[in-house]
Design an enzyme around this catalytic site. Structure first.
Site, PDB file in Angstrom:
ATOM      1  N   ASP A  47      -0.654   5.014   0.980  1.00  0.00           N
ATOM      2  CA  ASP A  47      -0.771   6.353   1.902  1.00  0.00           C
ATOM      3  C   ASP A  47      -0.782   4.971   3.414  1.00  0.00           C
ATOM      4  OD1 ASP A  47      -1.845   8.133   0.575  1.00  0.00           O
ATOM      5  OD2 ASP A  47      -3.252   7.372   0.086  1.00  0.00           O
ATOM      6  N   ASP A  76       0.655  -0.853   0.166  1.00  0.00           N
ATOM      7  CA  ASP A  76       0.179  -0.126  -0.176  1.00  0.00           C
ATOM      8  C   ASP A  76       0.950   1.502  -0.363  1.00  0.00           C
ATOM      9  OD1 ASP A  76      -2.526   1.619   0.096  1.00  0.00           O
ATOM     10  OD2 ASP A  76      -2.122   1.354   2.443  1.00  0.00           O
TER      11      ASP A  76
END
Length: 263
Positions: free
Chosen positions: A19, A17
């Site tokens: 963020d 991922d």
């Protein structure tokens, strides 16, 4: 723990991922540069698989470059691209009313999906700073008129430099509540996006690990796809949150900087 980390380091591929894992807003998180350097040095396959639909892979590549991190554009895949791919397979040549940022609109255009605010096949919602009562009202009218409601991802919140911000599911909720219609969310943990990620990674699920900061999207997506799972506490989840869930990650780290072996 070190033995477990050694097994993790032997994986051929990593899906990460962004963020809360790589950055907060425009701030690169500690240990990220060392982690990416290690991925390149060890010839690992890796993919930044983000539920954010705001930016294109090129824009994400440039964002990291501005923060001093050089990563090729081919290492990015977004929920905007996944949503565009899904709609183009479901209804080739369809049209959509879009509440979202340029990254989402561009992905839809590239997949042959046209913009339509009169009688669209779909209403598509992604993250955007231009969210207003007017476009919610328009979306409600169109969904009640027969348009199908699509969300790029099911994240309720996302990390920003000074805390958290509402994300796609929170922005979609008023439309769902006003129409009584449930959205279909394309991004993680939807297996559609995960299978595409593994295909781009070029690894089988048993050869890869999923690294994320969210139990409800990243970790459950990794578990359901058969990847090893790594929860990092650099984003929206803290250690106390983990016990709220009936599943656990295989590794819990403060950040991705703990993955490379110490020099």
């Amino acid at each position: 723990m070190e033995n477990n980390l050694n097994l993790l380091r032997e994986k051929k591929g990593f899906i990460c991922d962004m963020d809360g894992v790589i950055y907060h807003g425009n701030i690169l998180l500690p240990g990220v540069k060392e982690f990416v350097d290690w991925l390149y040095r060890e010839n690992k396959s890796f993919l930044f698989l983000t539920n954010s639909s705001e930016r294109s892979p090129k824009e994400l590549q440039q964002k990291l470059e501005r923060m001093g991190l050089a990563v090729d554009e081919s290492h990015f895949y977004t929920s905007a691209l996944a949503t565009a791919s899904f709609l183009s397979r479901q209804a080739p040549g369809c049209s959509a009313y879009v509440i979202g940022a340029p990254g989402l609109v561009g992905a839809l255009y590239s997949a042959g999906i046209t913009m339509n605010d009169v009688n669209p096949d779909y209403v598509v919602v992604g993250e955007t700073g231009n969210y207003s009562f007017e476009n919610i009202q328009k979306a409600v009218t169109l969904v009640l008129g027969g348009a199908k409601l699509i969300g790029t991802n099911s994240d309720l919140t996302g990390p920003v430099e000074n805390g958290i911000a509402p994300a796609c599911r929170a922005l979609t909720a008023p439309i769902e509540l006003a129409t009584g219609k449930s959205a279909y969310f394309v991004g993680k943990p939807n297996p559609l996006m995960m299978r595409t990620g593994l295909k781009l990674l070029g690894c089988h699920s048993g050869e890869a690990a999923m690294v994320g900061d969210r139990m409800d999207t990243d970790i459950i997506a990794g578990i359901e796809t058969g990847l090893d799972t790594v929860l990092v506490l650099s984003g929206v989840t803290n250690r106390e949150d983990i016990d709220r869930y009936p599943f656990r990650p295989q590794h819990i780290l403060s950040g991705v900087g703990e993955i490379p072996p110490a020099k």
